[in-house]
Write an enzyme that holds these catalytic residues in place. Structure first.
Site, PDB file in Angstrom:
ATOM      1  N   ASP A 215      40.765  42.582  39.410  1.00  0.00           N
ATOM      2  CA  ASP A 215      40.346  43.633  40.342  1.00  0.00           C
ATOM      3  C   ASP A 215      39.127  43.254  41.179  1.00  0.00           C
ATOM      4  O   ASP A 215      38.535  44.112  41.859  1.00  0.00           O
ATOM      5  CB  ASP A 215      40.147  44.953  39.594  1.00  0.00           C
ATOM      6  CG  ASP A 215      41.493  45.575  39.251  1.00  0.00           C
ATOM      7  OD1 ASP A 215      42.426  45.425  40.061  1.00  0.00           O
ATOM      8  OD2 ASP A 215      41.619  46.193  38.178  1.00  0.00           O
TER       9      ASP A 215
ATOM     10  N   ASP B 179      49.338  46.677  40.662  1.00  0.00           N
ATOM     11  CA  ASP B 179      48.076  47.032  41.317  1.00  0.00           C
ATOM     12  C   ASP B 179      47.485  45.839  42.073  1.00  0.00           C
ATOM     13  O   ASP B 179      46.748  45.993  43.045  1.00  0.00           O
ATOM     14  CB  ASP B 179      47.033  47.510  40.285  1.00  0.00           C
ATOM     15  CG  ASP B 179      47.611  48.351  39.169  1.00  0.00           C
ATOM     16  OD1 ASP B 179      48.767  48.108  38.774  1.00  0.00           O
ATOM     17  OD2 ASP B 179      46.910  49.236  38.674  1.00  0.00           O
TER      18      ASP B 179
HETATM   19  N1  GLY Z   1      44.389  49.878  38.683  1.00  0.00           N
HETATM   20  C1  GLY Z   1      44.509  50.788  37.607  1.00  0.00           C
HETATM   21  C2  GLY Z   1      44.987  52.123  38.018  1.00  0.00           C
HETATM   22  O1  GLY Z   1      45.592  52.293  39.061  1.00  0.00           O
HETATM   23  O2  GLY Z   1      44.758  53.046  37.267  1.00  0.00           O
END
Ligand code: GLY
Length: 376
Positions: free
Chosen positions: A92, A154
């Site tokens: 992330d 994601d």
């Molecule tokens: N990236 C984790 C979520 O969308 O909760």
């Protein structure tokens, strides 16, 4: 802006007012989910650390309010501890440094911001598994856990950091990694009907796909709505950065699935295939993220497609404003109510979420004609 969109200016003003009020308590902290009206602050390595400063940058760009800029910059500097610490970082990095250092660099050409974002891009590219052609998502959550083979949908939203790094450095390797990962998403994550897996597990040694998993969705073959939102927006951005038609077609496939599953008020259930009794539970953050992505997809489309995606994005944002906003609840720090972070784990259910707020404000900014976004 035509008069039918006058609600956008109202929503923008209310978002600015609430955020200015929130700065007094949140300052340069890192909010994630609001509990009993108060945003809980997380450690700076948590994946959501970029959304509050990102929202401050967005609102600063239009309002010129200097305190918003100052706090966004403070957040960026605080993240240095995480960048230097390295081991607490996962994939992330894209969410975190696109909305802090890349934003700052794009707005002000800040040299320290360029270096920070390039460092983050290097760490992200280094998570690429050559055999499986995917970016590894997480580090072990618990002692001894083996998750070297895990990739998640994601991550589509982390790819813009790599495209940006190639653009500013002139070195195409970052973009090559982003394209290879996105090709894997098309091959293994997107189902024929346009729904997506949250998690795909690969053999990290051979690269073979082993299984699709439900993750934050209801079940392996269900349809977690925020995962679909990440795919719509992330694949549209991949198309923007590469011009590859495969990415555009995949983004449209997921967008068509998403739009066709929306309930009457246009704000998605947290999982489109959860059992009936659980589908009343919404995820406003999936709605706002998808809406901002749909508006970009509309800009990339022509004719009827452009109209459908633009109308879809507008409809979702308008419903979020009219039916989900906490405008008349001064004791609530969140902008949007009814987000669902992680239903299977039982965490942050039916609460405001900072990424829901961020993408709502970003979607409004798009409707006001702002752009290109920090992801582009
Ligand atoms: N990236 C984790 C979520 O969308 O909760």
């Amino acid at each position: 802006m035509n008069t039918e969109l006058s609600w956008v200016n109202e929503a923008w003003d209310k978002s600015l007012e609430k955020t200015l009020h929130n700065t007094a308590r949140i300052g340069s902290g890192f909010p994630h989910a609001s509990q009993n009206g108060v945003y809980q602050l997380e450690a700076p390595n948590w994946w959501t650390a970029g959304f509050w400063p990102g929202m401050l940058w967005l609102l600063y760009q239009e309002s010129g309010q200097e305190q918003l800029k100052a706090l966004a910059e403070e957040c960026e500097v605080k993240l240095d501890e995480v960048l230097d610490g390295f081991e607490r970082l996962d994939h992330d990095l894209g969410f975190m440094w696109t909305l802090t250092s890349v934003a700052n660099y794009k707005l002000h050409g800040n040299e320290a911001s360029r270096v920070r974002a390039l460092k983050a891009a290097n760490y992200l590219a280094a998570r690429f598994n050559l055999r499986g052609q995917y970016i590894r998502a997480w580090n072990p959550w618990t002692e001894g856990e083996r998750n070297e083979g895990v990739a998640i949908i994601d991550c589509c939203m982390n790819m813009p950091l790599l495209f940006w790094a190639s653009h500013v450095s002139g070195d195409p390797r970052y973009a090559h990694v982003a394209e290879a990962h996105t090709d894997t998403v098309l091959k293994h994550f997107i189902r024929a009907d346009g729904s997506v897996y949250h998690i795909v597990n690969f053999d990290p040694h051979t690269g073979e796909m082993l299984e699709g998993l439900g993750g934050q969705g209801y079940a392996p073959e269900s349809a977690w709505s925020r995962g679909a939102a990440w795919a719509i927006y992330g694949l549209t951005l991949a198309y923007h950065h590469t011009g590859k038609d495969d990415y555009y077609q995949a983004a449209k496939r997921v967008a068509n699935f998403f739009l066709s599953r929306l309930p009457e008020d246009s704000v998605p259930a947290w999982d489109f295939r959860a059992p009936d009794e659980l589908r009343n539970l919404r995820d406003s953050s999936a709605g706002s993220c998808a809406a901002s992505g749909l508006l970009l997809l509309a800009d990339k489309s022509e004719g009827g497609d452009a109209d459908v995606y633009r109308a879809g994005g507008e409809r979702i944002l308008k419903s979020l404003y009219e039916n989900y906003g906490a405008w008349d609840v001064p004791a609530e720090e969140g902008l949007l109510l009814h987000g669902t972070s992680n239903y299977p784990q039982g965490t942050n259910i039916d609460v405001p979420l900072i990424y829901g707020d961020f993408f709502f404000v970003e979607g409004l900014a798009r409707l006001k004609g702002w752009g290109p976004s920090y992801w582009e």
